[in-house]
Scaffold this motif. Sequence first.
Motif, PDB file in Angstrom:
ATOM      1  N   GLU A  71       0.835  -1.210   0.000  1.00 61.85           N
ATOM      2  CA  GLU A  71       0.000   0.000   0.000  1.00 61.85           C
ATOM      3  C   GLU A  71       0.869   1.260   0.000  1.00 61.85           C
ATOM      4  O   GLU A  71       1.503   1.616   0.992  1.00 61.85           O
ATOM      5  CB  GLU A  71      -0.950   0.069   1.215  1.00 61.85           C
ATOM      6  N   GLY A  73       0.233   4.399   0.226  1.00 64.29           N
ATOM      7  CA  GLY A  73      -0.007   5.392   1.271  1.00 64.29           C
ATOM      8  C   GLY A  73       0.710   5.026   2.563  1.00 64.29           C
ATOM      9  O   GLY A  73       1.337   5.876   3.215  1.00 64.29           O
ATOM     10  N   ALA A  74       0.630   3.761   2.933  1.00 71.08           N
ATOM     11  CA  ALA A  74       1.263   3.301   4.170  1.00 71.08           C
ATOM     12  C   ALA A  74       2.788   3.363   4.063  1.00 71.08           C
ATOM     13  O   ALA A  74       3.479   3.709   5.030  1.00 71.08           O
ATOM     14  CB  ALA A  74       0.813   1.875   4.483  1.00 71.08           C
ATOM     15  N   THR A  99      -4.086  13.825   6.956  1.00 67.07           N
ATOM     16  CA  THR A  99      -5.449  13.970   6.442  1.00 67.07           C
ATOM     17  C   THR A  99      -5.439  14.115   4.921  1.00 67.07           C
ATOM     18  O   THR A  99      -6.237  13.493   4.219  1.00 67.07           O
ATOM     19  CB  THR A  99      -6.130  15.194   7.101  1.00 67.07           C
ATOM     20  N   TRP A 100      -4.521  14.915   4.403  1.00 65.38           N
ATOM     21  CA  TRP A 100      -4.450  15.086   2.945  1.00 65.38           C
ATOM     22  C   TRP A 100      -3.994  13.807   2.245  1.00 65.38           C
ATOM     23  O   TRP A 100      -4.382  13.534   1.104  1.00 65.38           O
ATOM     24  CB  TRP A 100      -3.561  16.281   2.567  1.00 65.38           C
ATOM     25  N   MET A 101      -3.150  13.013   2.907  1.00 62.02           N
ATOM     26  CA  MET A 101      -2.780  11.716   2.319  1.00 62.02           C
ATOM     27  C   MET A 101      -4.019  10.842   2.151  1.00 62.02           C
ATOM     28  O   MET A 101      -4.225  10.225   1.106  1.00 62.02           O
ATOM     29  CB  MET A 101      -1.783  10.974   3.229  1.00 62.02           C
ATOM     30  N   PHE A 102      -4.837  10.776   3.205  1.00 58.01           N
ATOM     31  CA  PHE A 102      -6.058   9.966   3.110  1.00 58.01           C
ATOM     32  C   PHE A 102      -7.044  10.580   2.119  1.00 58.01           C
ATOM     33  O   PHE A 102      -7.730   9.862   1.394  1.00 58.01           O
ATOM     34  CB  PHE A 102      -6.693   9.783   4.494  1.00 58.01           C
ATOM     35  N   ALA A 103      -7.134  11.914   2.089  1.00 56.34           N
ATOM     36  CA  ALA A 103      -8.041  12.549   1.126  1.00 56.34           C
ATOM     37  C   ALA A 103      -7.623  12.192  -0.304  1.00 56.34           C
ATOM     38  O   ALA A 103      -8.471  11.952  -1.170  1.00 56.34           O
ATOM     39  CB  ALA A 103      -8.036  14.067   1.315  1.00 56.34           C
ATOM     40  N   VAL A 105      -6.105   9.438  -1.379  1.00 61.66           N
ATOM     41  CA  VAL A 105      -6.386   8.054  -1.777  1.00 61.66           C
ATOM     42  C   VAL A 105      -7.829   7.631  -1.576  1.00 61.66           C
ATOM     43  O   VAL A 105      -8.291   6.692  -2.221  1.00 61.66           O
ATOM     44  CB  VAL A 105      -5.443   7.041  -1.072  1.00 61.66           C
ATOM     45  N   ASN A 106      -8.566   8.310  -0.703  1.00 66.55           N
ATOM     46  CA  ASN A 106      -9.928   7.839  -0.411  1.00 66.55           C
ATOM     47  C   ASN A 106     -11.020   8.766  -0.913  1.00 66.55           C
ATOM     48  O   ASN A 106     -12.164   8.344  -1.050  1.00 66.55           O
ATOM     49  CB  ASN A 106     -10.087   7.591   1.099  1.00 66.55           C
ATOM     50  N   THR A 107     -10.712  10.024  -1.197  1.00 69.76           N
ATOM     51  CA  THR A 107     -11.749  10.937  -1.690  1.00 69.76           C
ATOM     52  C   THR A 107     -11.496  11.345  -3.140  1.00 69.76           C
ATOM     53  O   THR A 107     -12.424  11.435  -3.924  1.00 69.76           O
ATOM     54  CB  THR A 107     -11.849  12.183  -0.772  1.00 69.76           C
ATOM     55  N   VAL A 108     -10.231  11.585  -3.500  1.00 65.71           N
ATOM     56  CA  VAL A 108      -9.939  12.034  -4.865  1.00 65.71           C
ATOM     57  C   VAL A 108      -9.641  10.852  -5.796  1.00 65.71           C
ATOM     58  O   VAL A 108     -10.173  10.770  -6.901  1.00 65.71           O
ATOM     59  CB  VAL A 108      -8.783  13.063  -4.866  1.00 65.71           C
ATOM     60  N   GLU A 109      -8.819   9.911  -5.348  1.00 65.72           N
ATOM     61  CA  GLU A 109      -8.424   8.829  -6.258  1.00 65.72           C
ATOM     62  C   GLU A 109      -9.587   7.922  -6.694  1.00 65.72           C
ATOM     63  O   GLU A 109      -9.624   7.511  -7.858  1.00 65.72           O
ATOM     64  CB  GLU A 109      -7.284   7.981  -5.654  1.00 65.72           C
ATOM     65  N   PRO A 110     -10.558   7.587  -5.821  1.00 62.86           N
ATOM     66  CA  PRO A 110     -11.620   6.686  -6.288  1.00 62.86           C
ATOM     67  C   PRO A 110     -12.361   7.192  -7.532  1.00 62.86           C
ATOM     68  O   PRO A 110     -12.626   6.413  -8.448  1.00 62.86           O
ATOM     69  CB  PRO A 110     -12.552   6.566  -5.067  1.00 62.86           C
ATOM     70  N   MET A 167      -1.265  13.699  -3.189  1.00 62.72           N
ATOM     71  CA  MET A 167      -2.295  14.352  -3.991  1.00 62.72           C
ATOM     72  C   MET A 167      -1.795  14.625  -5.413  1.00 62.72           C
ATOM     73  O   MET A 167      -2.513  14.377  -6.387  1.00 62.72           O
ATOM     74  CB  MET A 167      -2.756  15.648  -3.316  1.00 62.72           C
TER      75      MET A 167
END
Lengths: 217, 217
Positions: A71, A73-74, A99-103, A105-110, A167
């Motif tokens: 992964e 991100g990890a 928070t931006w790392m998760f944003a 991969v989980n909000t923008v990348e999908p 991002m």
Amino acid sequence: MAIIITAFERSPDGGKGLARDTRVRWALEEAGQPYEVRLVSFLEMKEPAHLRLHPFGQIPTYEEGDLALFETGAIVLHIAERHAGLLSDDANARARAITWMFAAVNTVEPVILELVTARILEGDKPWTKERLPLVEDRVRHRLGQLSSRLGDADWLDGAFSAGDLMMVSVLLRLRASGILGEFPKLAAYVARGEARPAYERAFAAQLAVNAGKPAAG
Amino acid sequence: MAIIITAFERSPDGGKGLARDTRVRWALEEAGQPYEVRLVSFLEMKEPAHLRLHPFGQIPTYEEGDLALFETGAIVLHIAERHAGLLSDDANARARAITWMFAAVNTVEPVILELVTARILEGDKPWTKERLPLVEDRVRHRLGQLSSRLGDADWLDGAFSAGDLMMVSVLLRLRASGILGEFPKLAAYVARGEARPAYERAFAAQLAVNAGKPAAG
């Protein structure tokens, strides 16, 4: 302790830097950490030895002594936590960068992955021509929100961080679609990321693997 | 310092626990941390005051003194890093748990979100009946890989961790599709998560908000 990552023996993008090993290479370059690369074929990625490292049969993986991670991100977060250059020393700024790392991969990348799926995996389907504008509009909606937040700033939250690294990497996948160009502030943001010497070294390293090889399909 | 999270005033799922505030409530319950909830309407979520907290206009958000976060994964990680119960003290086990958090949101959730989009946002489109089996098969592919890795273990990597909290939460969204039931080991894994007292308290708390209110559309 030597760091070993895996990458495609032949990348599907032919070396455009969109394979996810580029994100890890970039983080290692920002952190000034040397690394070795083990190239894997599509066949090897589905074999037990690789699946032990990566249960979803993908690249990159990360090995360092007795630690094995997958992964992107990890892996980027692991590097960022152990070396200077990717996370602030201030606890709150650090939490916001994560928070931006998760944003990314989980909000923008999908929504971007959905567009890639529609164009490539479903490119020959009878519904794709009519459906594609819907998928593109979902990408535009997210990008509009991201652009509003970025505004005229160079980076998402103060200094460049692992959040920007993720991002920018996610947004890079959009360039071929032309949609990134509709958001000049985001296009400039991505260009700032690409202009970082660490990104340039990471890009060149993955290109060296793929140069002269036809893109894998 | 008081912790304040946001949640839907009326959840689209009517209180089935699928809204993302449940993930944060669960983490706070595992960590034994009290919290307050500020309910927001769909209208308020799109207004400047909320967009300052969450640039993508969603819930949950997390406020603690002068720190404001969004993105469930980042909030759960923030809680896990500061309190016992969600991450091992061993550095390698901790890095692997964070790997599973990212795997949940970046490898497993995107295919599930695509299925939710196909069934709900595109439910009335002429292509959906023919397209849905393709989308479902992409979900099955990922779930098969995840089930192989889990095997007969209770949790993904030793003791229960924030990685399991995120993965169970992501898989819960699949229950209505029937696909989770095709993977008995994963269905049992999700049931183990739901049986944790901390999950039960989190579920009850979000249900109390939504009970008696019709689901928001």
